[in-house]
Scaffold this active site. Structure first.
Site, PDB file in Angstrom:
ATOM      1  N   THR A 119      49.571  43.688  45.489  1.00 49.94           N
ATOM      2  CA  THR A 119      49.706  45.112  45.144  1.00 49.94           C
ATOM      3  C   THR A 119      48.554  45.950  45.708  1.00 49.94           C
ATOM      4  OG1 THR A 119      48.591  44.667  43.051  1.00 49.94           O
ATOM      5  CG2 THR A 119      51.010  44.674  43.020  1.00 49.94           C
ATOM      6  N   ASP A 174      47.618  35.416  37.144  1.00 46.32           N
ATOM      7  CA  ASP A 174      46.290  36.049  37.173  1.00 46.32           C
ATOM      8  C   ASP A 174      45.283  35.024  37.668  1.00 46.32           C
ATOM      9  OD1 ASP A 174      43.762  37.289  36.289  1.00 46.32           O
ATOM     10  OD2 ASP A 174      45.082  38.680  35.249  1.00 46.32           O
ATOM     11  N   SER A 200      33.989  38.472  52.931  1.00 44.59           N
ATOM     12  CA  SER A 200      33.626  39.884  53.155  1.00 44.59           C
ATOM     13  C   SER A 200      32.282  40.033  53.859  1.00 44.59           C
ATOM     14  CB  SER A 200      33.548  40.587  51.788  1.00 44.59           C
ATOM     15  OG  SER A 200      32.896  41.824  51.897  1.00 44.59           O
ATOM     16  N   GLU A 228      30.230  42.035  52.970  1.00 45.10           N
ATOM     17  CA  GLU A 228      29.243  42.251  51.902  1.00 45.10           C
ATOM     18  C   GLU A 228      28.374  41.017  51.690  1.00 45.10           C
ATOM     19  OE1 GLU A 228      28.371  44.932  49.600  1.00 45.10           O
ATOM     20  OE2 GLU A 228      29.138  45.916  51.377  1.00 45.10           O
ATOM     21  N   TYR A 259      29.454  41.527  43.419  1.00 44.57           N
ATOM     22  CA  TYR A 259      30.642  41.293  44.254  1.00 44.57           C
ATOM     23  C   TYR A 259      30.279  40.401  45.450  1.00 44.57           C
ATOM     24  CZ  TYR A 259      34.222  42.254  47.770  1.00 44.57           C
ATOM     25  OH  TYR A 259      35.187  42.120  48.744  1.00 44.57           O
TER      26      TYR A 259
HETATM   27  P1  NAP Z   1      42.286  46.110  46.619  1.00 46.02           P
HETATM   28  O1  NAP Z   1      43.101  47.196  47.214  1.00 46.02           O
HETATM   29  O2  NAP Z   1      41.259  46.437  45.594  1.00 46.02           O
HETATM   30  O3  NAP Z   1      43.315  45.044  45.993  1.00 46.02           O
HETATM   31  C1  NAP Z   1      42.866  44.012  45.149  1.00 46.02           C
HETATM   32  C2  NAP Z   1      44.065  43.232  44.676  1.00 46.02           C
HETATM   33  O4  NAP Z   1      43.603  42.190  43.795  1.00 46.02           O
HETATM   34  C3  NAP Z   1      45.086  44.060  43.860  1.00 46.02           C
HETATM   35  O5  NAP Z   1      46.377  43.624  44.167  1.00 46.02           O
HETATM   36  C4  NAP Z   1      44.723  43.691  42.429  1.00 46.02           C
HETATM   37  O6  NAP Z   1      45.792  43.848  41.521  1.00 46.02           O
HETATM   38  C5  NAP Z   1      44.402  42.213  42.612  1.00 46.02           C
HETATM   39  N1  NAP Z   1      43.680  41.653  41.477  1.00 46.02           N
HETATM   40  C6  NAP Z   1      42.628  42.192  40.815  1.00 46.02           C
HETATM   41  N2  NAP Z   1      42.276  41.394  39.787  1.00 46.02           N
HETATM   42  C7  NAP Z   1      43.107  40.342  39.814  1.00 46.02           C
HETATM   43  C8  NAP Z   1      43.269  39.197  38.985  1.00 46.02           C
HETATM   44  N3  NAP Z   1      42.513  38.996  37.910  1.00 46.02           N
HETATM   45  N4  NAP Z   1      44.244  38.320  39.294  1.00 46.02           N
HETATM   46  C9  NAP Z   1      45.068  38.523  40.353  1.00 46.02           C
HETATM   47  N5  NAP Z   1      44.977  39.601  41.159  1.00 46.02           N
HETATM   48  C10 NAP Z   1      44.011  40.496  40.884  1.00 46.02           C
HETATM   49  O7  NAP Z   1      41.534  45.265  47.753  1.00 46.02           O
HETATM   50  P2  NAP Z   1      41.824  45.211  49.336  1.00 46.02           P
HETATM   51  O8  NAP Z   1      41.040  46.271  49.993  1.00 46.02           O
HETATM   52  O9  NAP Z   1      43.278  45.107  49.556  1.00 46.02           O
HETATM   53  O10 NAP Z   1      41.104  43.830  49.703  1.00 46.02           O
HETATM   54  C11 NAP Z   1      41.815  42.594  49.676  1.00 46.02           C
HETATM   55  C12 NAP Z   1      40.820  41.450  49.557  1.00 46.02           C
HETATM   56  O11 NAP Z   1      39.933  41.465  50.662  1.00 46.02           O
HETATM   57  C13 NAP Z   1      39.922  41.497  48.325  1.00 46.02           C
HETATM   58  O12 NAP Z   1      39.639  40.173  47.931  1.00 46.02           O
HETATM   59  C14 NAP Z   1      38.650  42.162  48.826  1.00 46.02           C
HETATM   60  O13 NAP Z   1      37.560  41.785  48.026  1.00 46.02           O
HETATM   61  C15 NAP Z   1      38.583  41.593  50.219  1.00 46.02           C
HETATM   62  N6  NAP Z   1      37.941  42.402  51.245  1.00 46.02           N
HETATM   63  C16 NAP Z   1      38.274  43.701  51.419  1.00 46.02           C
HETATM   64  C17 NAP Z   1      37.701  44.439  52.444  1.00 46.02           C
HETATM   65  C18 NAP Z   1      38.076  45.869  52.707  1.00 46.02           C
HETATM   66  O14 NAP Z   1      37.333  46.555  53.417  1.00 46.02           O
HETATM   67  N7  NAP Z   1      39.217  46.336  52.222  1.00 46.02           N
HETATM   68  C19 NAP Z   1      36.776  43.818  53.300  1.00 46.02           C
HETATM   69  C20 NAP Z   1      36.452  42.469  53.099  1.00 46.02           C
HETATM   70  C21 NAP Z   1      37.055  41.768  52.078  1.00 46.02           C
HETATM   71  P3  NAP Z   1      46.072  45.287  40.794  1.00 46.02           P
HETATM   72  O15 NAP Z   1      46.865  46.101  41.790  1.00 46.02           O
HETATM   73  O16 NAP Z   1      46.840  44.876  39.603  1.00 46.02           O
HETATM   74  O17 NAP Z   1      44.735  45.889  40.504  1.00 46.02           O
HETATM   75  O1  F7E Z   2      31.217  52.157  50.118  1.00 44.05           O
HETATM   76  C1  F7E Z   2      28.523  54.656  50.217  1.00 44.05           C
HETATM   77  C2  F7E Z   2      28.250  53.385  49.446  1.00 44.05           C
HETATM   78  O2  F7E Z   2      32.782  51.650  48.260  1.00 44.05           O
HETATM   79  C3  F7E Z   2      30.791  52.281  51.452  1.00 44.05           C
HETATM   80  C4  F7E Z   2      35.060  47.000  49.721  1.00 44.05           C
HETATM   81  O3  F7E Z   2      36.352  46.995  50.286  1.00 44.05           O
HETATM   82  O4  F7E Z   2      34.031  46.976  51.887  1.00 44.05           O
HETATM   83  C5  F7E Z   2      34.111  47.709  50.680  1.00 44.05           C
HETATM   84  O5  F7E Z   2      32.841  47.789  50.064  1.00 44.05           O
HETATM   85  C6  F7E Z   2      29.420  52.954  51.502  1.00 44.05           C
HETATM   86  C7  F7E Z   2      28.383  52.347  50.543  1.00 44.05           C
HETATM   87  O6  F7E Z   2      32.794  50.245  50.387  1.00 44.05           O
HETATM   88  C8  F7E Z   2      29.951  57.049  47.904  1.00 44.05           C
HETATM   89  O7  F7E Z   2      26.964  53.417  48.824  1.00 44.05           O
HETATM   90  C9  F7E Z   2      28.363  57.022  49.379  1.00 44.05           C
HETATM   91  O8  F7E Z   2      27.175  52.202  51.205  1.00 44.05           O
HETATM   92  O9  F7E Z   2      33.700  52.515  50.457  1.00 44.05           O
HETATM   93  P1  F7E Z   2      32.705  51.700  49.749  1.00 44.05           P
HETATM   94  P2  F7E Z   2      31.817  48.986  50.371  1.00 44.05           P
HETATM   95  O10 F7E Z   2      30.859  49.025  49.247  1.00 44.05           O
HETATM   96  O11 F7E Z   2      31.260  48.841  51.735  1.00 44.05           O
HETATM   97  C10 F7E Z   2      33.562  45.619  51.756  1.00 44.05           C
HETATM   98  C11 F7E Z   2      33.580  44.983  53.128  1.00 44.05           C
HETATM   99  C12 F7E Z   2      34.304  44.855  50.723  1.00 44.05           C
HETATM  100  O12 F7E Z   2      34.475  43.655  50.840  1.00 44.05           O
HETATM  101  C13 F7E Z   2      34.613  45.569  49.463  1.00 44.05           C
HETATM  102  O13 F7E Z   2      35.678  44.911  48.759  1.00 44.05           O
HETATM  103  O14 F7E Z   2      29.581  54.303  51.094  1.00 44.05           O
HETATM  104  N1  F7E Z   2      28.928  55.791  49.381  1.00 44.05           N
HETATM  105  N2  F7E Z   2      28.962  57.808  48.479  1.00 44.05           N
HETATM  106  C14 F7E Z   2      29.921  55.776  48.482  1.00 44.05           C
HETATM  107  N3  F7E Z   2      30.806  54.812  48.137  1.00 44.05           N
HETATM  108  C15 F7E Z   2      31.734  55.109  47.180  1.00 44.05           C
HETATM  109  N4  F7E Z   2      32.644  54.177  46.825  1.00 44.05           N
HETATM  110  N5  F7E Z   2      31.778  56.348  46.582  1.00 44.05           N
HETATM  111  C16 F7E Z   2      30.906  57.344  46.911  1.00 44.05           C
HETATM  112  O15 F7E Z   2      30.971  58.434  46.361  1.00 44.05           O
END
Ligand code: NAP
Ligand code: F7E
Length: 352
Positions: free
Chosen positions: A17, A70, A141, A143, A165
């Site tokens: 989702t 879950d 990630s 991160e 995280y």
């Molecule tokens: P997202 O939009 O936040 O989606 C997270 C998904 O995990 C949602 O479907 C959520 O369900 C589900 N979830 C949360 N808690 C859960 C639980 N207890 N059991 C089962 N499912 C659960 O994240 P995304 O951006 O698509 O990222 C996908 C994955 O890649 C994540 O693991 C994230 O940490 C990782 N990642 C993301 C990025 C990025 O830039 N987007 C980069 C590197 C890694 P609900 O819809 O019910 O909340």
């Molecule tokens: O922040 C700065 C904040 O929350 C990016 C997740 O998908 O990517 C994501 O993590 C930057 C940070 O992403 C705001 O401090 C400034 O430096 O969009 P973000 P993230 O923390 O990089 C990684 C790869 C993942 O794996 C994670 O799941 O933006 N920033 N002002 C802010 N960030 C947020 N959210 N909101 C602000 O107002």
């Protein structure tokens, strides 16, 4: 090297989702897979990002199946694996918000960390009992690099996570490698750098900005409050990145890959370009709010995707400007629909 599929392909996706889950589901369905998604129970529907698949006039809707479960509940994972009998498992489920992970560190560790172990263990047992050769993808990630040891970051860069995280993702990353080495599982980790889209959660910085641009353009709000504008990220398009996930599971050998664009920009540059897209000056609308700062920040991420390019043949198609244009245009349209609703007397709002 790509291995040829020998059997009907069935994928199980946790996090279906979410942003990536929705693009991955579309991608796998387009490849002919049956796609099964794990969804957690909540008091309202969380399926907005995949609803359009059910309305697909072709057979894709019929090949998408959802199951309650879950990552906190190992029994549900075992049950769903037995029911679905997947040939590929994609673990995308997580509490994925870095700032929120400081507020909910234990929950984040339980889902983004131990949840992976629950799933790996369930897959290991299922695989041994059924004799089915399941392939596994772990959503690692950038991160994990945190306070970066070198620029750019590659598969060999040491980890130094800066948030609960990031710490949880390091645990999951090594747990996945451990299952690969201990049990010979075809388990791969994609170390994905930030990837965005019009389906990005509204509290991540890119989407927060583009939502604000759309709403400001249509007179629904006037300002957006942000934290650290100096942070630099390597931002790509989620639709491109899910293809890399799939490619990893088509290789003969499991491995770990950085997936990134190889370019980095600051939050300030993102805001400047996003507002400029609709002819607005960002400085008139962006205000600072220290609530959005993190106790420890990741200052600079820049990925080196050379290995993914060389071994997977993967290339990002959407660049920084293209990503901003796609997101702003979608959010301007969304704000236009909101305005129509507001003018008709409905209450509309955006969460920060
Ligand atoms: P997202 O939009 O936040 O989606 C997270 C998904 O995990 C949602 O479907 C959520 O369900 C589900 N979830 C949360 N808690 C859960 C639980 N207890 N059991 C089962 N499912 C659960 O994240 P995304 O951006 O698509 O990222 C996908 C994955 O890649 C994540 O693991 C994230 O940490 C990782 N990642 C993301 C990025 C990025 O830039 N987007 C980069 C590197 C890694 P609900 O819809 O019910 O909340
Ligand atoms: O922040 C700065 C904040 O929350 C990016 C997740 O998908 O990517 C994501 O993590 C930057 C940070 O992403 C705001 O401090 C400034 O430096 O969009 P973000 P993230 O923390 O990089 C990684 C790869 C993942 O794996 C994670 O799941 O933006 N920033 N002002 C802010 N960030 C947020 N959210 N909101 C602000 O107002």
């Amino acid at each position: 090297m790509l291995s040829a599929p020998t059997q009907h392909r069935i994928a199980l996706v946790t996090g279906i989702t979410g942003q990536d889950g929705s693009y991955l589901a579309e991608f796998l369905l387009s490849k002919g897979y049956d796609v099964h998604g794990l969804v957690r129970r909540s008091s309202s529907f969380a399926t907005g990002r995949i609803e359009h698949i059910y309305r697909d006039p072709h057979d894709a809707g019929a090949r998408l199946h959802l199951h309650y479960g879950d990552l906190a509940d190992g029994n549900s994972l075992e049950r769903v694996l037995r029911e679905v009998k997947p040939t590929e498992v994609y673990n995308l489920g997580a509490q994925s918000h870095v700032r929120v992970s400081f507020d909910m560190p234990v929950f984040t560790a339980d889902i983004a960390g131990v949840g992976t172990l629950r799933l790996l263990e369930a897959v290991r047992v299922y695989r041994e009992e059924s004799g089915t050769p399941v392939r596994y993808y772990q959503a690692s990630s950038s991160e994990m690099f945190g306070k970066v040891a070198e620029v750019p970051q590659s598969e060999s860069t040491p980890f130094h996570p800066r948030s609960p995280y990031g710490v949880a993702k390091v645990f999951s990353h090594w747990a996945t490698i451990n299952y690969r080495e201990s049990y010979g599982m075809h388990a791969s980790c994609g170390i994905l750098f930030n990837h965005e889209s019009p389906r990005r959660g509204e509290t991540f910085v890119t989407r927060k900005i583009t939502r604000a641009v759309g709403r400001i353009k249509h007179g629904l709000q006037n300002q957006v409050f942000l934290g650290n504008l100096d942070a630099q990220r390597d931002w790509g398009f989620a639709g491109d990145y899910v293809e890399a996930m799939w490619l990893m599971l088509q290789q003969d050998e499991p491995d770990d890959y950085v997936v990134a664009t190889g370019k980095t920009f600051s939050v300030r540059e993102f805001a400047e370009k996003a507002f400029a897209r609709v002819g607005l000056d960002w400085q008139k609308h962006v205000a600072y709010d220290p609530r959005y700062n993190r106790p420890a920040e990741v200052d600079l991420l820049l990925g080196d995707p050379a290995k993914a390019r060389r071994k997977l043949g993967w290339e990002p198609r959407v660049d920084f400007d293209g990503l901003i244009a796609m997101m702003v245009d979608a959010d301007v349209e969304m704000a236009a629909r909101e305005k129509t609703l507001r003018d008709a007397g409905f209450q509309v709002g955006a969460m920060e």
